[in-house]
Design a protein around this motif. Structure first.
Motif, PDB file in Angstrom:
ATOM      1  N   SER A  91      -2.667   8.140  -5.277  1.00  0.00           N
ATOM      2  CA  SER A  91      -2.101   8.890  -6.403  1.00  0.00           C
ATOM      3  C   SER A  91      -1.158   8.015  -7.220  1.00  0.00           C
ATOM      4  O   SER A  91      -0.565   8.466  -8.201  1.00  0.00           O
ATOM      5  N   LEU A  92      -1.018   6.755  -6.809  1.00  0.00           N
ATOM      6  CA  LEU A  92      -0.082   5.838  -7.459  1.00  0.00           C
ATOM      7  C   LEU A  92      -0.791   4.862  -8.382  1.00  0.00           C
ATOM      8  O   LEU A  92      -1.939   4.478  -8.142  1.00  0.00           O
ATOM      9  N   ASN A  93      -0.077   4.437  -9.426  1.00  0.00           N
ATOM     10  CA  ASN A  93      -0.568   3.410 -10.341  1.00  0.00           C
ATOM     11  C   ASN A  93       0.559   2.423 -10.639  1.00  0.00           C
ATOM     12  O   ASN A  93       1.089   2.368 -11.758  1.00  0.00           O
ATOM     13  N   PRO A  94       0.953   1.636  -9.645  1.00  0.00           N
ATOM     14  CA  PRO A  94       2.094   0.726  -9.840  1.00  0.00           C
ATOM     15  C   PRO A  94       1.766  -0.408 -10.812  1.00  0.00           C
ATOM     16  O   PRO A  94       0.604  -0.812 -10.954  1.00  0.00           O
ATOM     17  N   ASP A  95       2.782  -0.933 -11.467  1.00  0.00           N
ATOM     18  CA  ASP A  95       2.600  -2.064 -12.381  1.00  0.00           C
ATOM     19  C   ASP A  95       2.086  -3.294 -11.625  1.00  0.00           C
ATOM     20  O   ASP A  95       1.246  -4.030 -12.120  1.00  0.00           O
ATOM     21  N   ASP A  96       2.639  -3.509 -10.439  1.00  0.00           N
ATOM     22  CA  ASP A  96       2.168  -4.588  -9.568  1.00  0.00           C
ATOM     23  C   ASP A  96       1.448  -3.948  -8.380  1.00  0.00           C
ATOM     24  O   ASP A  96       2.091  -3.406  -7.480  1.00  0.00           O
ATOM     25  N   PRO A  97       0.105  -3.992  -8.364  1.00  0.00           N
ATOM     26  CA  PRO A  97      -0.641  -3.274  -7.325  1.00  0.00           C
ATOM     27  C   PRO A  97      -0.847  -4.050  -6.032  1.00  0.00           C
ATOM     28  O   PRO A  97      -1.510  -3.556  -5.115  1.00  0.00           O
ATOM     29  N   SER A  98      -0.289  -5.251  -5.932  1.00  0.00           N
ATOM     30  CA  SER A  98      -0.597  -6.115  -4.786  1.00  0.00           C
ATOM     31  C   SER A  98      -0.221  -5.472  -3.448  1.00  0.00           C
ATOM     32  O   SER A  98      -0.982  -5.543  -2.478  1.00  0.00           O
ATOM     33  N   GLU A  99       0.971  -4.837  -3.379  1.00  0.00           N
ATOM     34  CA  GLU A  99       1.379  -4.202  -2.123  1.00  0.00           C
ATOM     35  C   GLU A  99       0.483  -3.004  -1.804  1.00  0.00           C
ATOM     36  O   GLU A  99       0.117  -2.785  -0.645  1.00  0.00           O
ATOM     37  N   LYS A 100       0.132  -2.250  -2.817  1.00  0.00           N
ATOM     38  CA  LYS A 100      -0.764  -1.107  -2.626  1.00  0.00           C
ATOM     39  C   LYS A 100      -2.112  -1.574  -2.069  1.00  0.00           C
ATOM     40  O   LYS A 100      -2.637  -0.993  -1.107  1.00  0.00           O
ATOM     41  N   ILE A 101      -2.680  -2.618  -2.658  1.00  0.00           N
ATOM     42  CA  ILE A 101      -3.963  -3.149  -2.199  1.00  0.00           C
ATOM     43  C   ILE A 101      -3.878  -3.579  -0.745  1.00  0.00           C
ATOM     44  O   ILE A 101      -4.740  -3.253   0.085  1.00  0.00           O
ATOM     45  N   SER A 102      -2.807  -4.305  -0.411  1.00  0.00           N
ATOM     46  CA  SER A 102      -2.621  -4.801   0.953  1.00  0.00           C
ATOM     47  C   SER A 102      -2.520  -3.653   1.961  1.00  0.00           C
ATOM     48  O   SER A 102      -3.144  -3.691   3.029  1.00  0.00           O
ATOM     49  N   THR A 103      -1.752  -2.623   1.623  1.00  0.00           N
ATOM     50  CA  THR A 103      -1.561  -1.491   2.531  1.00  0.00           C
ATOM     51  C   THR A 103      -2.851  -0.702   2.712  1.00  0.00           C
ATOM     52  O   THR A 103      -3.207  -0.305   3.831  1.00  0.00           O
ATOM     53  N   VAL A 104      -3.574  -0.462   1.618  1.00  0.00           N
ATOM     54  CA  VAL A 104      -4.829   0.287   1.694  1.00  0.00           C
ATOM     55  C   VAL A 104      -5.859  -0.484   2.511  1.00  0.00           C
ATOM     56  O   VAL A 104      -6.551   0.098   3.370  1.00  0.00           O
ATOM     57  N   LYS A 105      -5.950  -1.775   2.301  1.00  0.00           N
ATOM     58  CA  LYS A 105      -6.894  -2.580   3.074  1.00  0.00           C
ATOM     59  C   LYS A 105      -6.555  -2.540   4.559  1.00  0.00           C
ATOM     60  O   LYS A 105      -7.452  -2.478   5.414  1.00  0.00           O
ATOM     61  N   HIS A 106      -5.272  -2.544   4.858  1.00  0.00           N
ATOM     62  CA  HIS A 106      -4.846  -2.443   6.259  1.00  0.00           C
ATOM     63  C   HIS A 106      -5.298  -1.114   6.862  1.00  0.00           C
ATOM     64  O   HIS A 106      -5.780  -1.066   8.004  1.00  0.00           O
ATOM     65  N   LEU A 107      -5.166  -0.041   6.092  1.00  0.00           N
ATOM     66  CA  LEU A 107      -5.610   1.274   6.565  1.00  0.00           C
ATOM     67  C   LEU A 107      -7.128   1.311   6.731  1.00  0.00           C
ATOM     68  O   LEU A 107      -7.647   1.934   7.674  1.00  0.00           O
ATOM     69  N   PHE A 108      -7.851   0.661   5.833  1.00  0.00           N
ATOM     70  CA  PHE A 108      -9.310   0.584   5.967  1.00  0.00           C
ATOM     71  C   PHE A 108      -9.689  -0.107   7.279  1.00  0.00           C
ATOM     72  O   PHE A 108     -10.696   0.257   7.912  1.00  0.00           O
ATOM     73  N   GLU A 109      -8.871  -1.072   7.687  1.00  0.00           N
ATOM     74  CA  GLU A 109      -9.166  -1.804   8.926  1.00  0.00           C
ATOM     75  C   GLU A 109      -8.747  -1.003  10.159  1.00  0.00           C
ATOM     76  O   GLU A 109      -9.518  -0.866  11.112  1.00  0.00           O
ATOM     77  N   THR A 110      -7.536  -0.484  10.157  1.00  0.00           N
ATOM     78  CA  THR A 110      -7.022   0.194  11.359  1.00  0.00           C
ATOM     79  C   THR A 110      -7.739   1.502  11.650  1.00  0.00           C
ATOM     80  O   THR A 110      -7.845   1.914  12.804  1.00  0.00           O
ATOM     81  N   THR A 111      -8.265   2.171  10.615  1.00  0.00           N
ATOM     82  CA  THR A 111      -9.000   3.416  10.833  1.00  0.00           C
ATOM     83  C   THR A 111     -10.449   3.168  11.244  1.00  0.00           C
ATOM     84  O   THR A 111     -11.164   4.106  11.626  1.00  0.00           O
ATOM     85  N   GLY A 112     -10.892   1.927  11.150  1.00  0.00           N
ATOM     86  CA  GLY A 112     -12.281   1.600  11.470  1.00  0.00           C
ATOM     87  C   GLY A 112     -13.219   1.724  10.287  1.00  0.00           C
ATOM     88  O   GLY A 112     -14.429   1.496  10.412  1.00  0.00           O
ATOM     89  N   ALA A 113     -12.690   2.076   9.112  1.00  0.00           N
ATOM     90  CA  ALA A 113     -13.534   2.264   7.930  1.00  0.00           C
ATOM     91  C   ALA A 113     -14.254   0.968   7.544  1.00  0.00           C
ATOM     92  O   ALA A 113     -15.418   1.006   7.118  1.00  0.00           O
ATOM     93  N   LYS A 114     -13.585  -0.163   7.701  1.00  0.00           N
ATOM     94  CA  LYS A 114     -14.198  -1.442   7.348  1.00  0.00           C
ATOM     95  C   LYS A 114     -15.451  -1.688   8.182  1.00  0.00           C
ATOM     96  O   LYS A 114     -16.526  -1.981   7.646  1.00  0.00           O
TER      97      LYS A 114
END
Length: 324
Positions: free
Chosen positions: A258-281
């Motif tokens: 639901s976020l649209n930060p000016d600098d999305p790098s932290e958002k990308i990193s956190t989401v990718k981590h969730l994709f990995e830890t949940t097994g989605a990757k």
């Protein structure tokens, strides 16, 4: 049989001969512009290759190939308008270079031009091509509408998502291959099977595109890694993550989307981590492998020689490896 690059060359030569330059120029110049922006010309290449796989000639399939390419680019013009996209293949989109009304009208003319190209075929071939094209065109529109609807829905299921990408992307790949088979005049079973091969390969390709958007190599992917995350697109990775996440992880993931930060790098990193830890990757990789295998299994039922089956399998592998 020719090489993929040969078919691409034959198509580009034919396209250059078929460029429409008549008046009014503000209707036809945008058509020439979008058709000459480049790209791998995958769909028309498939029409030509499949025709020769089944014993036809690429020359007889050129008008069908051009129809597929014209339709595909028509859909891009209208997609860009709906997305308010400023660039297409690094160049100004048609509605930015001209205006929205011109983009709509030129796109409409392209759809009509695609149908006109089938008039170069006789009798049953014309009827089959037009019937397949009509079915595919409406499915692509349905897929686009599903995609739009999903942007405002929080309850999209994985089967719904698969149907959306099948209609929006995969059916056009299947149709391209079936058109080549129709021009070659093969059996009903072969036409059906080659369609399924293309459709399943198209599904695998789109799912892999979702995967590479998050986990691809920026040097080879060709697009910004993390672009879907920045745009809050609910791809297969997002849906798989929600399916297997804990309640806290679900809450976190939905919040991030639901976020649209000016600098999305932290958002990308956190989401990718969730994709990995949940097994989605890993589960997305399994989905890609499943559809790729299903596509290759279809080849066993085709009434063609083993060397031609090998050509199709090699093409499929090259497509998935992004080398064509």
């Amino acid at each position: 049989m020719h090489t993929i690059s040969d078919y691409q060359g034959y198509f580009l030569e034919y396209l250059s001969k078929k460029t429409i330059t008549k008046e009014p120029k503000n209707l036809y110049e945008p058509i020439s512009y979008i058709l000459n922006l480049g790209g791998k010309r995958l769909r028309p290449t498939l029409v030509l290759m499949t025709s020769e796989i089944f014993g036809g000639t690429y020359k007889d399939a050129l008008d069908a190939a051009l129809a597929i390419e014209v339709f595909h680019n028509f859909s891009l013009i209208h997609d860009d308008i709906m997305d308010d996209a400023p660039l297409r293949r690094g160049k100004e989109t048609v509605h930015e270079k001209w205006d929205i009304n011109t983009g709509i009208l030129s796109g409409d003319a392209m759809l009509i031009n695609a149908y006109q190209l089938f008039e170069n075929y006789e009798g049953d071939t014309f009827k089959e091509l037009a019937k397949l094209f009509t079915k595919t065109a409406i499915e692509v529109c349905e897929g686009q509408q599903y995609d739009i609807d999903f942007e405002t829905r929080d309850d999209v299921t994985i089967p719904e998502y698969i149907k959306m990408i099948e209609y929006k992307t995969a059916v056009l790949v299947g149709a391209a291959m079936q058109m080549g088979a129709i021009v070659a005049g093969v059996s009903k079973d072969n036409k059906s099977s080659i369609y399924d091969f293309g459709r399943l390969l198209g599904l695998a390709f789109q799912l892999q595109d979702d995967y590479l958007d998050a986990f691809g190599d920026p040097e080879t992917f060709g697009k910004q890694v993390g672009g879907d995350i920045i745009e809050n697109k609910k791809t297969i990775l997002y849906l798989k993550a929600l399916e297997f996440a804990s309640k806290d992880e679900q809450k976190q993931l939905k919040g991030l989307f639901s976020l649209n930060p000016d600098d999305p790098s932290e958002k990308i990193s956190t989401v990718k981590h969730l994709f990995e830890t949940t097994g989605a990757k890993d589960k997305t990789r399994l989905e890609i492998e499943k559809y790729t295998k299903e596509a290759f299994d279809v080849l066993d039922g085709l009434s063609i020689t083993d060397d031609k089956k090998s050509i199709l399998k090699l093409f499929g592998s090259s497509l998935m490896n992004r080398s064509v």
